[in-house]
Enzyme design. Structure first.
Site, mmCIF file in Angstrom:
data_model
loop_
_atom_site.group_PDB
_atom_site.id
_atom_site.type_symbol
_atom_site.label_atom_id
_atom_site.label_comp_id
_atom_site.label_asym_id
_atom_site.label_seq_id
_atom_site.Cartn_x
_atom_site.Cartn_y
_atom_site.Cartn_z
ATOM 1 N N ARG B 141 0.704 -1.046 0.139
ATOM 2 C CA ARG B 141 0.073 -0.001 -0.050
ATOM 3 C C ARG B 141 0.875 1.247 -0.133
ATOM 4 O O ARG B 141 1.993 1.224 0.732
ATOM 5 C CB ARG B 141 -1.068 0.110 1.381
ATOM 6 C CG ARG B 141 -0.139 0.267 2.480
ATOM 7 C CD ARG B 141 -0.920 0.860 3.365
ATOM 8 N NE ARG B 141 -0.187 2.282 3.555
ATOM 9 C CZ ARG B 141 -0.917 3.277 4.135
ATOM 10 N NH1 ARG B 141 -2.158 3.238 4.383
ATOM 11 N NH2 ARG B 141 -0.336 4.521 4.366
ATOM 12 N N THR B 143 1.916 5.330 0.336
ATOM 13 C CA THR B 143 1.300 6.393 1.877
ATOM 14 C C THR B 143 0.072 6.959 1.378
ATOM 15 O O THR B 143 -0.207 7.447 0.350
ATOM 16 C CB THR B 143 2.438 7.506 1.718
ATOM 17 O OG1 THR B 143 3.689 6.813 1.932
ATOM 18 C CG2 THR B 143 2.462 8.427 2.790
ATOM 19 N N GLU B 144 -0.937 6.813 2.298
ATOM 20 C CA GLU B 144 -2.009 7.516 2.268
ATOM 21 C C GLU B 144 -2.987 6.829 1.349
ATOM 22 O O GLU B 144 -3.813 7.599 0.959
ATOM 23 C CB GLU B 144 -2.075 8.938 2.364
ATOM 24 C CG GLU B 144 -1.113 9.495 3.542
ATOM 25 C CD GLU B 144 -1.858 9.233 4.970
ATOM 26 O OE1 GLU B 144 -3.032 8.956 5.038
ATOM 27 O OE2 GLU B 144 -1.113 9.842 5.961
ATOM 28 N N LEU B 145 -2.643 5.747 0.873
ATOM 29 C CA LEU B 145 -3.456 5.187 -0.404
ATOM 30 C C LEU B 145 -3.353 5.760 -1.800
ATOM 31 O O LEU B 145 -4.202 5.693 -2.350
ATOM 32 C CB LEU B 145 -4.779 4.836 0.093
ATOM 33 C CG LEU B 145 -5.169 3.769 1.048
ATOM 34 C CD1 LEU B 145 -6.764 3.305 1.136
ATOM 35 C CD2 LEU B 145 -4.386 2.463 1.201
ATOM 36 N N TRP B 297 -6.830 8.424 0.212
ATOM 37 C CA TRP B 297 -8.036 8.463 1.006
ATOM 38 C C TRP B 297 -8.196 9.448 1.723
ATOM 39 O O TRP B 297 -8.920 9.478 2.748
ATOM 40 C CB TRP B 297 -7.966 6.897 1.764
ATOM 41 C CG TRP B 297 -6.956 6.958 3.155
ATOM 42 C CD1 TRP B 297 -5.992 7.885 3.220
ATOM 43 C CD2 TRP B 297 -6.565 5.841 3.861
ATOM 44 N NE1 TRP B 297 -5.110 7.921 4.522
ATOM 45 C CE2 TRP B 297 -5.575 6.265 5.049
ATOM 46 C CE3 TRP B 297 -7.117 4.833 4.368
ATOM 47 C CZ2 TRP B 297 -5.125 5.480 5.927
ATOM 48 C CZ3 TRP B 297 -6.642 3.868 5.252
ATOM 49 C CH2 TRP B 297 -5.889 4.361 6.040
#
Lengths: 447, 398
Positions: B141, B143-145, B297
């Site tokens: 994943r 960072t922060e999606l 996200w």
């Protein structure tokens, strides 16, 4: 609705924020259909320009002079002959009187000739003193005497006028407000633009304090220009918090007809101080921070625009810090000169030790100049897109000045967001809150 | 059958100390504050939540399964100030019911600025997962999606089997996030998309008394999960781990909610819990999702404007990555590590001016009084990094 407003300065004859605030507030009230009869002391020159036209008295009477006025819609001016001087203290007032007696004869002689030839008002040439009041006014060298004289004359005007409430701005008009309210039974609103603690720190003048306290306690409502001021009014003057109403000041946006005032080829950045050079405004912190900035970033000029009792000390301080070559003292500026200096500035700094509100940072932002403001100011309650420092923290002040001078993205972000933010602060909104205050006092249930 | 895929993000940045232009010491981090915050979050969230997850796994005899990612920056701080929390995570790893996901070690935005740096940090993180939990991550994943087709491409080339991102409306259109998708032009890589409605019911709305569903019971939530049955395969519940006890305090009932949830979800035997790898192994790909622009996200925009939305943020990021060769060239391990810690996305989030005036979630997590202060502080530190590079260069020359 009609309000009898008692003040002591109004544009263009101003020396500080009060006149600007009275102008904005009355024009905002006018938009909302509230009529204002504004009682002003005399001693204003005639030739300065403004859309508010004030004409000199033609008819000199011993007892009272009345001007023929026509101005802002919904605002009528009544002029009374009392020499209330801007930001005076009883001590400085006595000093001014001594000086004015020495120069007044000279001024009167110059005046006739000068008024013909010069577009510059005589009192500006005289360094902003009130000596212009000259002929016909009996100065007795006592500010308190003039405060009482103003009250007496305002009382006479109140007998001729119809109004629903009395609104008094700052301590010199409180006795007048109390007198009018007592005589007519109309509710009194007093508006605290500054307190004795802001002006004098802990070394307050007891007489002034007593006048303020009596006014606050005698009024039906105390309007404060910030939460900061409200906290002083409640803690230092013992006014119940529920009697206070905070109404922040706003800003009049300048008309968009700007020419760039930056001289061609200027390679110096300009950091601006604009305000009275007095203890309250923290000018020495500005210079001490300037010293630290110049050590790191020499291509910078610090401009101190204003006059005040600390100016000679500041000139000496700049010399002692060996930064005299980087500091310019302009003296007191008004009107177009204020616009010009804002347009030249890369950054505006307000390092006030105690600032009940502080309209100047809003004026700077509205002219696209980023600002650093003291946390000890009312304006910092409403302004988020500004850099904030404790006035005493000269390292941090220098750090932030340097950041703005060095980093273009910071300047542009502050400008861009600040512009949007000041557009939301309109006098109309402040006036609407004020109108609610009037209505709460004049509604049948409130009587 | 609908399978709940819980994924928790565990992260703390190394917050910076006040750094004036007059400072010249090469220590940038406010470890007094970092320790305070880490200890507080460990007390309120990491310890009770991790114990609860462990107990639930045992209680349900391995049928309750979750996935985590822990950033390198939080692991370093846990080692310093709360090593027992790492032991708890170790216990989770031993149950075989918990999967650890890869990400950039420093929770950085390196992908946007320097591909090699991105790859290096991801490898560094995978090594850490292997060392701590004995797992080689199969799923990544960012960072922060943050995600787009390019991220997917690079991640696939690195050998990952799946990637997580936001199930944003503007990329899915009419489609449901409750299936497995793949990026365009991809052979192997699968996408798991966050079901933001159900995730945010827990992460953001759980304690909101103005929300019509408040108070949310585990039984009702399990009912919503069950509605996926027949319309999808998975229910991807992705959220910050700090939701439990820190964003939603214990007195909101969040721990009771989680304690009760597995029982309700699995009652009737129709639905279950699986980890991210189990999801891609069990369910087929149903279609392709094209994401040409960066998504994330964050906020309602689900874009990267929280980190790269104003001129200060882009200036700071640009200047940071412009130092790459200079920093790496010094071969000074301490300097390189400092510089990498400066890459953590939180530093740029603090400079965000979106809604700054309104004082919202951005302000809550912000150690600075204003985004301007964050920027000034950061730029002063970069000045010092430059000075260190120059000093190293001067030493090398003599």
């Amino acid at each position: 609705m009609r309000i009898l407003m008692l003040g002591w300065e109004f544009p263009p004859h101003i020396s500080g924020g009060l006149g600007t605030a009275c102008y904005g507030m009355t024009s905002g009230l006018g938009d909302l259909g509230v009529e204002v009869c504004f009682v002003l002391p005399t001693a204003v020159p005639t030739s300065a320009t403004s859309h508010v036209s004030l004409r000199s008295p033609t008819d000199v009477r011993r007892k009272r002079r009345r001007t023929e006025t026509e101005e802002l819609e919904h605002v009528e001016f009544r002029r009374v002959e009392a020499a209330l001087q801007a930001y005076a203290t009883p001590e400085s007032y006595a000093e001014e009187i001594r000086r004015s007696r020495q120069v007044s004869r000279q001024v009167e002689e110059d005046e006739a000739a000068a008024d013909e030839q010069s577009p510059v008002p005589a009192d500006i040439r005289q360094g902003g003193s009130f000596v212009r009041g000259g002929a016909g006014v009996h100065y007795d060298g006592d500010l308190m005497g003039q405060v009482n004289r103003y009250a007496r004359l305002a009382l006479e005007i109140s007998e001729e006028e119809e109004f629903d409430a009395v609104h008094a701005h700052d301590w010199m008009t409180y006795p007048a407000g109390l007198a009018v309210s007592a005589a007519t039974g109309k509710p009194l609103v007093i508006h605290v633009h500054s307190t004795e603690f802001d002006r004098s720190g802990e070394h307050i003048n007891q007489q002034v304090y007593d006048v303020e306290r009596t006014g606050m306690h005698g009024a039906r409502k105390v309007v404060c220009v910030s939460q900061l001021t409200k906290s002083i009014v409640t803690s230092r003057y013992g006014v119940p918090p529920e009697k206070c109403e905070v109404i922040h000041n706003a800003v009049e946006l300048p008309e968009r007809a700007e020419v760039s005032m930056k001289p061609i080829g200027r390679d110096e950045k300009i950091v601006l101080f604009l305000g009275r050079i007095t203890m309250q405004k923290g000018p020495e912190y500005f210079l001490q921070a300037a010293k630290k900035v110049i050590d790191k970033y020499p291509k910078v000029r610090f401009v101190m625009a204003g006059s005040g009792d600390m100016i000679t000390r500041m000139i000496e301080l700049a010399a002692n810090l060996k930064i005299g070559g980087h500091v310019t003292f302009t003296g007191f500026l008004r009107g177009d000169d204020v616009d010009r200096v804002f347009r030249m500035a890369d950054l505006y700094v307000m390092p006030s030790v105690s600032e009940p509100f502080g309209i100047a940072p809003l004026e700077a932002l509205s002219r696209n100049v980023p600002v650093i403001i003291s946390k000890q100011s009312g304006v910092s309650e409403v302004l988020t897109h500004a850099l904030k420092v404790d006035f005493w923290d000269i390292d941090e002040m220098a750090n932030k000045v340097l950041a703005v001078l060095r980093h273009q993205p910071l300047q542009s972000a502050l400008r861009q967001h600040g512009q949007i933010e000041v557009r939301r602060m309109t006098w109309r909104d402040s006036a609407a809150k004020l109108k609610q205050v009037y209505e709460s006092l004049t509604a049948p249930a409130a009587r | 059958m609908a399978s709940v895929v819980f994924y928790f993000q565990v992260h703390q940045p190394r917050r910076l100390r006040r750094y004036s232009i007059f400072d010249s010491e090469p220590n940038y981090f406010d470890d007094w504050r970092n320790e305070q915050i880490l200890r507080k979050v460990a007390d309120k969230c990491y310890r009770p939540a991790t114990r609860l997850i462990r107990d639930l796994i045992h209680e349900h005899e391995g049928r309750f399964r979750v996935s985590y990612s822990l950033t390198g920056t939080v692991i370093e701080q846990l080692r310093q100030w709360a090593p027992d929390v790492l032991d708890l995570f170790g216990e989770l790893a031993e149950t075989g019911c918990v999967e650890f996901i890869a990400e950039t070690y420093y929770h950085s935005l390196a992908f946007l600025y320097n591909r090699q740096e991105f790859i290096d940090q991801t490898k560094q993180h995978c090594e850490l997962m292997q060392e701590l939990f004995g797992q080689q991550p199969r799923v990544f994943r960012n960072t922060e999606l943050t995600y787009n087709n390019d991220v997917a491409h690079v991640v696939e080339q690195m050998g990952f089997d799946a990637i997580l991102t936001e199930g944003a409306d503007h990329i899915l259109g009419y489609r449901s996030p409750n299936f497995i998708y793949r990026p365009p032009n991809s052979e192997q890589l699968r996408m798991l998309l966050k079901n933001y409605r159900l995730s945010d019911d827990i992460a953001f709305r759980f304690s909101n008394r103005g929300w019509p569903e408040w108070p949310l019971s585990a039984e009702r939530f399990a009912g919503w999960v069950d509605q996926i049955n027949g319309n999808g395969y998975v229910c991807d519940l992705f959220m910050d781990y700090e939701t439990f006890g820190e964003h939603q305090w214990a007195d909101t009932g969040i721990f009771d909610f989680i304690r009760a949830l597995p029982g309700y979800v699995m009652a009737g035997g129709k639905n279950d819990f699986i980890t991210v790898s189990e999801a891609i192994d069990r369910y087929p790909v149903v279609g392709e999702v094209d994401v040409p622009h960066m998504i994330s996200w964050a906020d309602t925009e689900r874009d990267i404007s929280a980190w790269l939305g104003n001129s200060m943020q882009s200036n700071a990021l640009h200047d940071l990555y412009a130092l790459t060769d200079g920093v790496v060239g010094t071969e000074d391990g301490i300097l390189i590590d400092d510089w990498r810690k400066l890459q953590t996305s939180d530093h740029f989030y603090y400079m965000c001016t979106k809604w700054f005036a309104d004082g919202d979630v951005h302000k809550y997590f912000n150690p600075y009084e204003s985004p301007y202060d964050a920027y000034i502080n950061y730029m002063n530190i970069l000045d010092n990094v430059r000075a260190r590079i120059a000093a190293a260069g001067a030493r090398a020359a003599t």
